[in-house]
Design a protein around this motif. Structure first.
Motif, short mmCIF file in Angstrom:
data_model
loop_
_atom_site.label_atom_id
_atom_site.label_comp_id
_atom_site.label_asym_id
_atom_site.label_seq_id
_atom_site.Cartn_x
_atom_site.Cartn_y
_atom_site.Cartn_z
N PHE A 201 -1.66 12.81 5.66
CA PHE A 201 -0.37 12.69 6.36
C PHE A 201 -0.50 11.85 7.62
CE2 PHE A 201 2.47 14.31 9.70
CZ PHE A 201 3.69 13.97 9.12
N TRP A 202 -1.52 12.14 8.44
CA TRP A 202 -1.61 11.44 9.72
C TRP A 202 -1.98 9.97 9.57
CZ3 TRP A 202 0.95 12.81 13.60
CH2 TRP A 202 1.23 14.16 13.81
N THR A 203 -2.74 9.66 8.53
CA THR A 203 -3.06 8.24 8.32
C THR A 203 -1.80 7.49 7.86
OG1 THR A 203 -3.89 8.79 6.15
CG2 THR A 203 -5.53 8.47 7.86
N GLY B 90 0.80 -1.22 0.00
CA GLY B 90 0.00 0.00 0.00
C GLY B 90 0.83 1.27 0.00
N GLN B 91 2.09 1.16 0.39
CA GLN B 91 2.97 2.35 0.41
C GLN B 91 3.65 2.58 -0.94
OE1 GLN B 91 5.71 1.75 3.67
NE2 GLN B 91 4.49 3.04 5.04
N GLN B 92 3.48 1.63 -1.87
CA GLN B 92 4.18 1.75 -3.16
C GLN B 92 3.36 2.61 -4.12
OE1 GLN B 92 7.20 0.64 -2.89
NE2 GLN B 92 6.55 -0.13 -0.90
N PRO B 93 4.03 3.16 -5.15
CA PRO B 93 3.30 3.94 -6.16
C PRO B 93 2.23 3.08 -6.83
CG PRO B 93 5.68 4.15 -6.44
CD PRO B 93 5.48 3.11 -5.41
N GLU B 94 1.10 3.70 -7.13
CA GLU B 94 -0.07 2.94 -7.63
C GLU B 94 0.21 2.14 -8.91
OE1 GLU B 94 -3.48 5.40 -7.12
OE2 GLU B 94 -4.79 3.91 -8.04
N LEU C 151 -5.09 3.46 -0.15
CA LEU C 151 -5.22 4.37 -1.30
C LEU C 151 -6.32 5.39 -1.04
CD1 LEU C 151 -4.92 1.87 -4.29
CD2 LEU C 151 -3.22 3.51 -3.50
N ARG C 152 -7.35 4.97 -0.31
CA ARG C 152 -8.48 5.88 -0.05
C ARG C 152 -8.11 6.90 1.02
NH1 ARG C 152 -11.59 8.94 0.91
NH2 ARG C 152 -13.86 8.96 1.16
#
Lengths: 202, 202
Positions: free
Chosen positions: A173-175, A59-63, A168-169
């Protein structure tokens, strides 16, 4: 339905409740090996840790990179699970999965992505070893591994899909900080579990 | 639907729900795992020295502001786990209890004196003391409960104490917030001094 009819149904339901039966959660009802595979990552916390770590990492990778990474994880899970179904004993693979969860947790906490190819290879190794250990440990319980293996892949897909969609949704920043904190917790838990298992029962 | 009928149906539902209570059923789903989780969850709350130090990490993080605000709580459990591993496998670490009392004094002093060192210094300081906390916890971790559930409860509890500290630290946004925080830090230092004196005089 008239009010009288509704009252009758309610009365009948209440009367049924008076039957003195024993409630066994997950008792004798067999839901099948496919469903056992789907549930495996949820009912086995250690398995959930590995899948969650991979999902957060993905989930942290580019889409644009996501399809190939998720595809690699699913194919590797399938291969690892299928290998275990052949009853080949590889006792070190669960430790590979555990080490993978630890590294993935650290990568998520640091929000650091290695080279793309290296990341896909790493995720595939971890997923394959997880697929193996999640299947080999259940071989005594399951009757039809051919149903269990795709069930496990489906279970992994469900968790990956939900977590990645969520990330992605919600990408404020805080999430993102929250995802990194969860990554650090996964690494911490994996480290403690490994040490506790090495020590054995005290 | 008339009001009278509606009242009649509501009464029926209520009676039905009450009848459910009469069922002589046995409900025992996953009690062992929850027990392990709760044992782990309650473990960090058992010592005032641990709780104060972890609260201080959160408060100091809030005082320093981003990125220390979230880096310190991410770093602390991971380094604490390393100390935990040392405790679990029985590596000798000297002056553990004194180190924990010192962590309360030093972290409390940072808050009381409103010290804002570079991020790497703050992270290193927190990580150094995390080793002592982790070691003490590691020594006490039981081996007979579910390792994953216990560790998950333990880590979650630690994280929530940090979060509580961060929330307390947001007092800094109030007009006299900094003074309130510094006063709180002074209280933490006094308690830390008492703990250290108790250890040295024992």
């Amino acid at each position: 339905m008239r009010a009288g009819g509704l009252a009758c149904v309610a009365g009948l339901a209440a009367a049924l409740c008076l039957v003195p039966t024993v409630a066994f959660a997950h008792g004798t009802l067999a839901a099948g090996d496919f469903y056992a595979g789907v549930l495996q990552p949820v009912t086995h916390p250690e398995s959930l840790l590995v899948v969650l770590a991979l999902a957060l990492l993905a989930g942290q990778q580019p889409e644009p990179n996501l399809p190939s990474l998720l595809g690699a994880i699913l194919v590797a899970t399938l291969l690892g699970s299928a290998l275990a179904a052949t009853r080949v004993a590889l006792p070190s693979l669960p430790w590979v999965a555990r080490a993978g969860a630890l590294i993935a947790g650290i990568l998520v906490a640091a929000r650091w992505a290695p080279h793309w190819i290296a990341l896909v290879v790493f995720a595939a190794i971890v997923a394959a070893s997880h697929g193996y250990s999640a299947t080999f440990g259940e071989l005594e319980e399951i009757e039809r591994p051919l149903l269990y293996v795709p069930g496990l892949v489906a279970g992994v897909l469900l968790i990956l899909g939900n977590v990645v969609s969520l990330m992605l949704r919600f990408d404020a920043f805080w999430t993102q900080v929250a995802y990194r904190i969860v990554g650090s917790w996964i690494a911490t838990i994996t480290l403690l579990v490994s040490a506790l298992e090495l020590r054995g029962p005290s | 639907m008339s009001r009278r009928t509606l009242r009649f149906e509501r009464t029926g539902v209520l009676v039905g729900a009450l009848v459910l209570v009469l069922l002589p059923s046995v409900a025992q789903a996953h009690t062992g795992s929850i027990g392990g989780f709760w044992a782990g969850f309650l473990h960090p709350l058992g010592g005032i020295d641990h709780v104060l130090a972890m609260l201080a990490v959160g408060i100091w993080g809030a005082q320093l502001g981003p990125p220390a605000l979230w880096i310190l709580p991410v770093a602390f459990p991971m380094v604490m786990a390393l100390g935990g591993v040392a405790g679990i496998i029985g590596l000798p670490v000297p002056w553990v209890e004194l180190g924990i009392a010192m962590s309360v004094i030093v972290l409390g002093s940072m808050i009381a004196l409103d010290q804002r060192p570079p991020l790497w210094v703050a992270a290193l300081l927190v990580a150094f003391f995390a080793i002592f906390h982790g070691y003490a916890h590691g020594l006490e971790l039981p081996g007979q409960v579910g390792a994953v559930e216990y560790s998950a409860g333990f880590v979650l509890s630690t994280g929530l104490i940090h979060l509580t500290g961060i929330l307390i630290g947001f007092v800094i946004k109030l007009p006299s917030g900094l003074h309130i925080l510094r006063a709180g830090g002074t209280v933490i230092v006094i308690i830390g001094l008492y703990l250290a004196a108790s250890l040295l005089l024992a």
